[in-house]
Design a protein around this motif. Structure first.
Motif, PDB file in Angstrom:
ATOM      1  N   MET A 298     -10.119   4.259 -11.889  1.00 38.85           N
ATOM      2  CA  MET A 298     -10.134   3.794 -10.502  1.00 38.85           C
ATOM      3  C   MET A 298      -8.842   4.151  -9.778  1.00 38.85           C
ATOM      4  O   MET A 298      -8.861   4.545  -8.603  1.00 38.85           O
ATOM      5  N   GLU A 299      -7.716   4.012 -10.473  1.00 32.44           N
ATOM      6  CA  GLU A 299      -6.422   4.323  -9.858  1.00 32.44           C
ATOM      7  C   GLU A 299      -6.314   5.799  -9.489  1.00 32.44           C
ATOM      8  O   GLU A 299      -5.652   6.160  -8.503  1.00 32.44           O
ATOM      9  N   ALA A 300      -6.958   6.650 -10.281  1.00 29.14           N
ATOM     10  CA  ALA A 300      -6.898   8.089 -10.025  1.00 29.14           C
ATOM     11  C   ALA A 300      -7.992   8.540  -9.057  1.00 29.14           C
ATOM     12  O   ALA A 300      -8.054   9.718  -8.698  1.00 29.14           O
ATOM     13  N   ASP A 301      -8.839   7.606  -8.616  1.00 27.05           N
ATOM     14  CA  ASP A 301     -10.007   7.933  -7.806  1.00 27.05           C
ATOM     15  C   ASP A 301      -9.785   7.537  -6.348  1.00 27.05           C
ATOM     16  O   ASP A 301      -8.887   6.762  -6.022  1.00 27.05           O
ATOM     17  N   SER A 302     -10.616   8.079  -5.489  1.00 29.34           N
ATOM     18  CA  SER A 302     -10.606   7.717  -4.076  1.00 29.34           C
ATOM     19  C   SER A 302     -11.947   7.080  -3.741  1.00 29.34           C
ATOM     20  O   SER A 302     -12.955   7.778  -3.607  1.00 29.34           O
ATOM     21  N   ILE A 303     -11.970   5.747  -3.620  1.00 25.24           N
ATOM     22  CA  ILE A 303     -13.233   5.043  -3.401  1.00 25.24           C
ATOM     23  C   ILE A 303     -13.183   4.155  -2.154  1.00 25.24           C
ATOM     24  O   ILE A 303     -14.037   3.283  -1.982  1.00 25.24           O
ATOM     25  N   SER A 304     -12.203   4.384  -1.292  1.00 28.76           N
ATOM     26  CA  SER A 304     -12.122   3.626  -0.048  1.00 28.76           C
ATOM     27  C   SER A 304     -11.264   4.384   0.952  1.00 28.76           C
ATOM     28  O   SER A 304     -10.701   5.434   0.652  1.00 28.76           O
ATOM     29  N   LYS A 305     -11.174   3.826   2.158  1.00 25.19           N
ATOM     30  CA  LYS A 305     -10.336   4.418   3.208  1.00 25.19           C
ATOM     31  C   LYS A 305      -8.959   3.763   3.203  1.00 25.19           C
ATOM     32  O   LYS A 305      -8.806   2.609   2.810  1.00 25.19           O
ATOM     33  N   LYS A 306      -7.962   4.507   3.677  1.00 27.17           N
ATOM     34  CA  LYS A 306      -6.592   4.004   3.677  1.00 27.17           C
ATOM     35  C   LYS A 306      -6.471   2.701   4.461  1.00 27.17           C
ATOM     36  O   LYS A 306      -5.791   1.762   4.030  1.00 27.17           O
ATOM     37  N   GLU A 307      -7.154   2.619   5.613  1.00 25.36           N
ATOM     38  CA  GLU A 307      -7.040   1.398   6.409  1.00 25.36           C
ATOM     39  C   GLU A 307      -7.631   0.191   5.684  1.00 25.36           C
ATOM     40  O   GLU A 307      -7.142  -0.937   5.817  1.00 25.36           O
ATOM     41  N   ASN A 308      -8.683   0.421   4.890  1.00 23.85           N
ATOM     42  CA  ASN A 308      -9.258  -0.669   4.105  1.00 23.85           C
ATOM     43  C   ASN A 308      -8.287  -1.120   3.017  1.00 23.85           C
ATOM     44  O   ASN A 308      -8.114  -2.318   2.770  1.00 23.85           O
ATOM     45  N   ILE A 309      -7.682  -0.148   2.343  1.00 22.86           N
ATOM     46  CA  ILE A 309      -6.716  -0.455   1.278  1.00 22.86           C
ATOM     47  C   ILE A 309      -5.536  -1.241   1.840  1.00 22.86           C
ATOM     48  O   ILE A 309      -5.136  -2.273   1.285  1.00 22.86           O
ATOM     49  N   ASP A 310      -4.978  -0.766   2.972  1.00 23.98           N
ATOM     50  CA  ASP A 310      -3.815  -1.427   3.571  1.00 23.98           C
ATOM     51  C   ASP A 310      -4.151  -2.850   4.014  1.00 23.98           C
ATOM     52  O   ASP A 310      -3.356  -3.778   3.826  1.00 23.98           O
ATOM     53  N   SER A 311      -5.314  -3.027   4.615  1.00 26.44           N
ATOM     54  CA  SER A 311      -5.707  -4.352   5.085  1.00 26.44           C
ATOM     55  C   SER A 311      -5.887  -5.327   3.920  1.00 26.44           C
ATOM     56  O   SER A 311      -5.384  -6.459   3.956  1.00 26.44           O
ATOM     57  N   LEU A 312      -6.582  -4.887   2.892  1.00 28.75           N
ATOM     58  CA  LEU A 312      -6.872  -5.774   1.762  1.00 28.75           C
ATOM     59  C   LEU A 312      -5.596  -6.138   0.997  1.00 28.75           C
ATOM     60  O   LEU A 312      -5.368  -7.304   0.664  1.00 28.75           O
ATOM     61  N   LYS A 313      -4.742  -5.151   0.739  1.00 31.32           N
ATOM     62  CA  LYS A 313      -3.556  -5.435  -0.077  1.00 31.32           C
ATOM     63  C   LYS A 313      -2.600  -6.386   0.649  1.00 31.32           C
ATOM     64  O   LYS A 313      -1.979  -7.254   0.021  1.00 31.32           O
ATOM     65  N   LEU A 314      -2.507  -6.275   1.980  1.00 31.57           N
ATOM     66  CA  LEU A 314      -1.604  -7.150   2.725  1.00 31.57           C
ATOM     67  C   LEU A 314      -2.158  -8.572   2.814  1.00 31.57           C
ATOM     68  O   LEU A 314      -1.396  -9.545   2.768  1.00 31.57           O
ATOM     69  N   THR A 315      -3.480  -8.701   2.929  1.00 27.64           N
ATOM     70  CA  THR A 315      -4.082 -10.034   2.936  1.00 27.64           C
ATOM     71  C   THR A 315      -3.814 -10.754   1.621  1.00 27.64           C
ATOM     72  O   THR A 315      -3.424 -11.926   1.600  1.00 27.64           O
ATOM     73  N   ILE A 316      -4.029 -10.052   0.512  1.00 22.84           N
ATOM     74  CA  ILE A 316      -3.811 -10.674  -0.792  1.00 22.84           C
ATOM     75  C   ILE A 316      -2.315 -10.933  -1.016  1.00 22.84           C
ATOM     76  O   ILE A 316      -1.930 -11.963  -1.585  1.00 22.84           O
ATOM     77  N   PHE A 317      -1.454 -10.023  -0.546  1.00 23.67           N
ATOM     78  CA  PHE A 317      -0.007 -10.241  -0.676  1.00 23.67           C
ATOM     79  C   PHE A 317       0.428 -11.489   0.095  1.00 23.67           C
ATOM     80  O   PHE A 317       1.228 -12.299  -0.401  1.00 23.67           O
ATOM     81  N   ASP A 318      -0.090 -11.659   1.324  1.00 21.51           N
ATOM     82  CA  ASP A 318       0.281 -12.822   2.127  1.00 21.51           C
ATOM     83  C   ASP A 318      -0.038 -14.118   1.399  1.00 21.51           C
ATOM     84  O   ASP A 318       0.676 -15.113   1.549  1.00 21.51           O
ATOM     85  N   TYR A 319      -1.096 -14.093   0.632  1.00 20.18           N
ATOM     86  CA  TYR A 319      -1.494 -15.298  -0.096  1.00 20.18           C
ATOM     87  C   TYR A 319      -0.706 -15.479  -1.389  1.00 20.18           C
ATOM     88  O   TYR A 319      -0.180 -16.550  -1.687  1.00 20.18           O
ATOM     89  N   THR A 320      -0.613 -14.419  -2.164  1.00 21.24           N
ATOM     90  CA  THR A 320      -0.028 -14.536  -3.509  1.00 21.24           C
ATOM     91  C   THR A 320       1.484 -14.374  -3.520  1.00 21.24           C
ATOM     92  O   THR A 320       2.152 -14.854  -4.446  1.00 21.24           O
ATOM     93  N   GLN A 321       2.017 -13.648  -2.525  1.00 18.66           N
ATOM     94  CA  GLN A 321       3.435 -13.269  -2.512  1.00 18.66           C
ATOM     95  C   GLN A 321       3.812 -12.437  -3.745  1.00 18.66           C
ATOM     96  O   GLN A 321       4.976 -12.377  -4.132  1.00 18.66           O
TER      97      GLN A 321
END
Length: 355
Positions: A298-321
């Motif tokens: 999965m890490e070596a693959d492209s299965i989403s768009k950059k804007e989706n990745i950026d949005s999801l990772k920041l949402t989870i970061f805001d919660y988990t820190q």
């Protein structure tokens, strides 16, 4: 649990199976040569609409082929069934009949549903022929490892063969059967929905609207046990909105959310979430060699768009820190850090605070 009208990408692109993922699938006997491809089934000559017992359009059509092609296709589908269920043993082929080939005109994957019957006893089952989409393959593999259920599927080049997951479609169950359940059954279904919601969120399986999962009733000696199983894995780690990975936020699941609120108190909800996280951690340990290999693909693959990745990772970061999420560059890394975070913190995570 508040309700939103979540927007899903109308047409998620289909991502090809990479060589790295093919290699992984071969290692675990998922990548096997089969005698027919998805495109072969598209050569049908005609079709009729398939209606349910109440004369409603099922959005499936029954397709027909010319006589010469039908004979070849039937034999190939019987061989596929044998490969899927008995490692290619052809001794049972004379006793198999292809009763129907149906084509779904709804949704992204546009699958073919094959009905296979044993002529000796009239027992029948289904399997599906679809275009191989990396998102779906990752979803199937994660379901196999992280859920209570084993999944049987095969990939060959651009074709995916999936075993049928038996159960009552969630939307049909909610409309026709849920109102007839007694208080104890409703409480048990509510518990299962809480655990299902938690499992989908942690492993990032999206779009679990009521028609994308089934309810599986099992009769115990003095009662009926209900389980919830996903049947659509197209939206594995694709969308950028975190709530799309939480079934509770889909309006199609409103009745289930209301059921949870009416049947279970908050301390019990928290208890069931903790139970599910604990079970997931145990499953992670059971697949400690296999799962990292899948995540590596999965890490070596492209299965989403950059804007989706950026949005999801920041949402989870805001919660988990957890800074690992902020540094994630793809969906594979987000999932890896999600599972690592779960392993470290599952007893203390309070996911109800995430909006």
């Amino acid at each position: 649990m508040p309700m939103q009208d979540l927007k899903i990408s109308k047409k998620k692109p289909s991502f090809p199976i990479t060589d790295k993922l093919h290699k992984y699938l071969r290692r675990y006997d998922r990548d096997t040569q089969i005698p027919i491809f998805y495109d072969d089934l598209l050569r049908f000559q005609g079709s009729i609409v398939v209606y349910d017992k109440d004369d409603n359009d099922t959005l499936w059509i029954r397709v027909y082929y010319n006589e010469f092609e039908r004979e070849e296709i039937d034999l190939s589908l019987k061989k596929v069934y044998s490969i899927l269920h008995s490692d290619g043993n052809i001794d049972n082929i004379p006793f198999l009949n292809v009763d129907a080939i149906d084509f779904c005109t709804f949704g992204n994957s546009k699958p073919f549903r094959i009905k296979i019957r044993n002529v000796l006893n009239d027992n029948f089952t289904y399997f599906y022929v679809k275009t191989a989409d990396a998102s779906r393959v990752y979803g199937l593999e994660l379901e196999h490892m992280l859920s209570p259920y084993n999944l049987n599927f095969l990939v060959y080049k651009n074709t995916l063969i999936e075993e049928h997951i038996a159960g009552i479609p969630g939307d049909e169950f909610i409309k026709k059967m849920l109102p007839k359940c007694d208080k104890a059954e409703k409480a048990q279904i509510a518990k299962e929905f809480v655990k299902f919601n938690e499992r989908c969120m942690i492993r990032l399986l999206g779009d679990m609207r009521s028609y994308n999962y089934v309810i599986v009733p099992t009769h115990d000696f003095d009662h009926v046990v209900y389980k919830i199983r996903p049947i659509d894995f197209d939206q594995q780690s694709y969308e950028g909105k975190f709530n799309i990975y939480r079934p509770q936020f889909f309006k199609e699941n409103l009745k289930m959310v209301e059921l949870v609120s009416a049947s279970i108190q908050k301390p019990s909800i928290d208890q069931y979430k903790t139970e599910e996280r604990s079970i997931l951690v145990k499953r992670l340990k059971s697949f400690k060699n296999r799962l990292p290999k899948l995540i590596d693909c999965m890490e070596a693959d492209s299965i989403s768009k950059k804007e989706n990745i950026d949005s999801l990772k920041l949402t989870i970061f805001d919660y988990t820190q957890d800074v690992n999420f902020k540094r994630s560059e793809n969906m594979g890394q987000i999932l890896k850090f999600s599972l690592e975070f779960l392993t470290r913190n599952y007893e203390n995570v309070k996911l109800e605070n995430l909006k």
